[in-house]
Design a protein around this motif. Sequence first.
Motif, mmCIF file in Angstrom:
data_model
loop_
_atom_site.group_PDB
_atom_site.id
_atom_site.type_symbol
_atom_site.label_atom_id
_atom_site.label_comp_id
_atom_site.label_asym_id
_atom_site.label_seq_id
_atom_site.Cartn_x
_atom_site.Cartn_y
_atom_site.Cartn_z
ATOM 1 N N VAL A 74 0.836 -1.199 0.000
ATOM 2 C CA VAL A 74 0.000 0.000 0.000
ATOM 3 C C VAL A 74 0.875 1.255 0.000
ATOM 4 C CG1 VAL A 74 -1.686 1.297 1.360
ATOM 5 C CG2 VAL A 74 -1.948 -1.150 1.093
ATOM 6 N N LEU A 75 1.968 1.177 0.777
ATOM 7 C CA LEU A 75 2.864 2.338 0.863
ATOM 8 C C LEU A 75 3.497 2.679 -0.476
ATOM 9 C CD1 LEU A 75 4.740 1.786 4.248
ATOM 10 C CD2 LEU A 75 3.067 3.542 3.731
ATOM 11 N N ASP A 76 3.539 1.674 -1.351
ATOM 12 C CA ASP A 76 4.157 1.853 -2.663
ATOM 13 C C ASP A 76 3.271 2.657 -3.632
ATOM 14 O OD1 ASP A 76 6.642 1.273 -3.414
ATOM 15 O OD2 ASP A 76 6.165 -0.561 -4.516
ATOM 16 N N THR A 77 1.973 2.787 -3.332
ATOM 17 C CA THR A 77 1.069 3.472 -4.284
ATOM 18 C C THR A 77 1.219 4.995 -4.146
ATOM 19 O OG1 THR A 77 -0.737 3.486 -2.694
ATOM 20 C CG2 THR A 77 -0.640 1.604 -4.184
ATOM 21 N N PRO A 78 1.088 5.733 -5.295
ATOM 22 C CA PRO A 78 1.225 7.200 -5.258
ATOM 23 C C PRO A 78 0.221 7.849 -4.303
ATOM 24 C CG PRO A 78 1.109 6.405 -7.521
ATOM 25 C CD PRO A 78 0.837 5.240 -6.649
ATOM 26 N N GLU A 79 -0.991 7.273 -4.257
ATOM 27 C CA GLU A 79 -2.051 7.833 -3.413
ATOM 28 C C GLU A 79 -1.621 7.878 -1.944
ATOM 29 O OE1 GLU A 79 -5.438 5.385 -3.799
ATOM 30 O OE2 GLU A 79 -6.691 6.618 -2.493
ATOM 31 N N ILE A 80 -1.048 6.723 -1.476
ATOM 32 C CA ILE A 80 -0.641 6.665 -0.069
ATOM 33 C C ILE A 80 0.615 7.497 0.177
ATOM 34 C CG2 ILE A 80 0.101 5.104 1.809
ATOM 35 C CD1 ILE A 80 -2.872 4.921 1.152
ATOM 36 N N GLN A 81 1.466 7.580 -0.855
ATOM 37 C CA GLN A 81 2.660 8.427 -0.682
ATOM 38 C C GLN A 81 2.242 9.878 -0.509
ATOM 39 O OE1 GLN A 81 5.507 7.487 -3.770
ATOM 40 N NE2 GLN A 81 5.543 5.362 -3.129
ATOM 41 N N ILE A 136 2.859 12.299 2.675
ATOM 42 C CA ILE A 136 3.405 13.665 2.587
ATOM 43 C C ILE A 136 2.472 14.613 3.346
ATOM 44 C CG2 ILE A 136 3.908 15.580 0.990
ATOM 45 C CD1 ILE A 136 4.716 13.342 -1.072
ATOM 46 N N GLY A 137 1.155 14.413 3.132
ATOM 47 C CA GLY A 137 0.165 15.224 3.839
ATOM 48 C C GLY A 137 0.296 15.069 5.336
ATOM 49 N N THR A 189 3.013 14.164 7.069
ATOM 50 C CA THR A 189 4.229 14.811 7.596
ATOM 51 C C THR A 189 4.075 16.338 7.590
ATOM 52 O OG1 THR A 189 5.229 14.620 5.408
ATOM 53 C CG2 THR A 189 5.877 12.976 7.011
ATOM 54 N N ASP A 190 3.416 16.874 6.520
ATOM 55 C CA ASP A 190 3.151 18.318 6.506
ATOM 56 C C ASP A 190 2.295 18.713 7.700
ATOM 57 O OD1 ASP A 190 4.597 18.849 4.309
ATOM 58 O OD2 ASP A 190 2.903 19.005 2.891
ATOM 59 N N GLY A 191 1.254 17.898 7.909
ATOM 60 C CA GLY A 191 0.339 18.159 9.037
ATOM 61 C C GLY A 191 1.073 18.162 10.363
ATOM 62 N N LEU A 192 1.975 17.178 10.527
ATOM 63 C CA LEU A 192 2.731 17.093 11.797
ATOM 64 C C LEU A 192 3.615 18.330 11.984
ATOM 65 C CD1 LEU A 192 3.769 13.312 11.719
ATOM 66 C CD2 LEU A 192 2.247 14.389 13.387
ATOM 67 N N THR A 193 4.230 18.777 10.867
ATOM 68 C CA THR A 193 5.095 19.964 10.953
ATOM 69 C C THR A 193 4.272 21.191 11.341
ATOM 70 O OG1 THR A 193 6.290 18.978 9.112
ATOM 71 C CG2 THR A 193 6.879 21.233 9.670
ATOM 72 N N GLN A 194 3.135 21.377 10.640
ATOM 73 C CA GLN A 194 2.274 22.547 10.929
ATOM 74 C C GLN A 194 1.769 22.514 12.358
ATOM 75 O OE1 GLN A 194 1.797 25.081 8.996
ATOM 76 N NE2 GLN A 194 2.811 24.259 7.180
ATOM 77 N N MET A 195 1.378 21.308 12.786
ATOM 78 C CA MET A 195 0.854 21.156 14.146
ATOM 79 C C MET A 195 1.910 21.590 15.164
ATOM 80 S SD MET A 195 -0.452 17.664 15.956
ATOM 81 C CE MET A 195 1.194 17.074 16.238
ATOM 82 N N SER A 196 3.140 21.110 14.935
ATOM 83 C CA SER A 196 4.217 21.430 15.856
ATOM 84 C C SER A 196 4.464 22.942 15.897
ATOM 85 C CB SER A 196 5.482 20.685 15.411
ATOM 86 O OG SER A 196 6.582 21.128 16.134
#
Lengths: 377, 162
Positions: free
Chosen positions: B70-77, B81-82, B84-91
Amino acid sequence: MRILVVGGGTGGTIVANNLARRLATEIRAGKARITMLSASDQHMYQPGLLYVAFGQMMPDELYRDEASLLETSIKFHVDPVEQFELDQNRVRTKSGKTYDYDILVIATGSRTMSRKIPGLEEGAETFYTEKGAVKMFKNLRNFQGGKVAIVVGVPHKCPIAPVEATFALHDYFKGRGIRDKVEIKYHYPINRIHSIENVAIWAKPEFDRMGIKYETLFNVDEVDVENKVVKSMEGSEYKYDMLVSIPEHHGMEVIEKNELGQNGWIPTDRYQLTMEGHDNVYVVGDTTNLPVSKTGSAAHFEAEVIAENISSIVKIGTPVTDYDGKVYCFIEAGRDKATYAMFNYLNPPDLRAANKPMHWFKMSYNKMYWTSVRGLL
Amino acid sequence: MTNQAETSPSSATVNDNDLERIAELASLVAAAQDALTDDMVNRLAAAFSEGIMLLDRLTRNEGLMSLLQVLDTPEIQQLLIGLTDGLTQMSREFATTPPSKGGLVGMMRLASEPGTQEGLKSLSLLGKYMSESIRELHRRGTPLPEPAAWRDRQGAFTCRRC
């Protein structure tokens, strides 16, 4: 198909794991079930005991939790079997439970019988138990010189052990700088120094080179512990300062009590590895009465044949392969050299000169054993 | 016509350079043999043994293999990314805004924000599809051990030497 494995040693564990891999789909679909009953929750790497006796391994290196070695689809219970009801395809355990099966694998192993010979248990060092191996090492550490006698009872687990222990004694005393103060004398019950002819041919000049004395046709009759004298049935005797015994072995008591085989060895078909008269009962490892070595290696090769055949019975209704008697034994020829013996029912071993890389191969195998019982190697 | 200068097949197979290389290789092996100790061999073998067992467990773990696929599919990648972005913004937001005062009014204000509603919707969708998948797996026959066998296994893990 209910498959029941009795015994969690090398043979039983490899059969169970190999089957769990081969029958993964059937187990998931509920068409096959593997259960293992063992007397202990621990699995011991028994060949390591020789290294413990010479201070080359610590006892805790020899153990793993049996459950951690088994595939998760195997149902594992620490509940030793007390009664085999083969006509009803059922066993009864110590806890009082009964387990029904369609196919039974008996892998109960063997035990030492030092107590059969008066004085042997009290008077001799032996490395076939953890306690014995540690005691032997402590006594070797304190030994300052004198006469060391090695005596052998047959049959015994690991046929190469007497020769390996003798080489190890020579190198151990040499390493401590007291070899010239020690007389090592090897005693063997038949009329050559080893039951496997090519091992005898290989070991004799090695003994001569190392200054190890030997006496054949020496069957231990009794040990006079007080006067430190070991006497043979043939009438000779030897006064020792340290006695090292490779004791006679029998199959487990539960096999004898259930009258499955004389001295605990179950009569086994040499190719199919089924118990004589019971096609749905397989026997693996030391428990068989086969004319092959009682070693982990024999148990390993037998286990692979048994697992392949049980798996094919589940899948196509018939066994597909036969055991050819294959055994592969490492032979430690001292503390830093080794060779190996490979043989089967038809071909005797052809031993090569011992060398250091073979010793490292053996040392590596000591660590890789756990991948072996998990069914990988 | 045979060219006298041509080398015979045997001399073409083994020449002086080859022998020199074999000798070099042999000296390398001898040097390694002299440098290694029993302890080093033990440690290397133990690491190899544990490594190969871990690899075996990982490659035969259906859940992990399914996750890797599943991790290999573009959708899940994109989703990762979303995330990790969310985690950065949250922090960053935690670092730059004062702590919440608490209370029902604050709770109501938070709940009325579109971002909060989107977040709750994501979690409820995840819960919905995950529970449907777990039910389906159990219906088809669970690959997990039965509870009774698992209980025994837990008991057996108690190591008398540990």
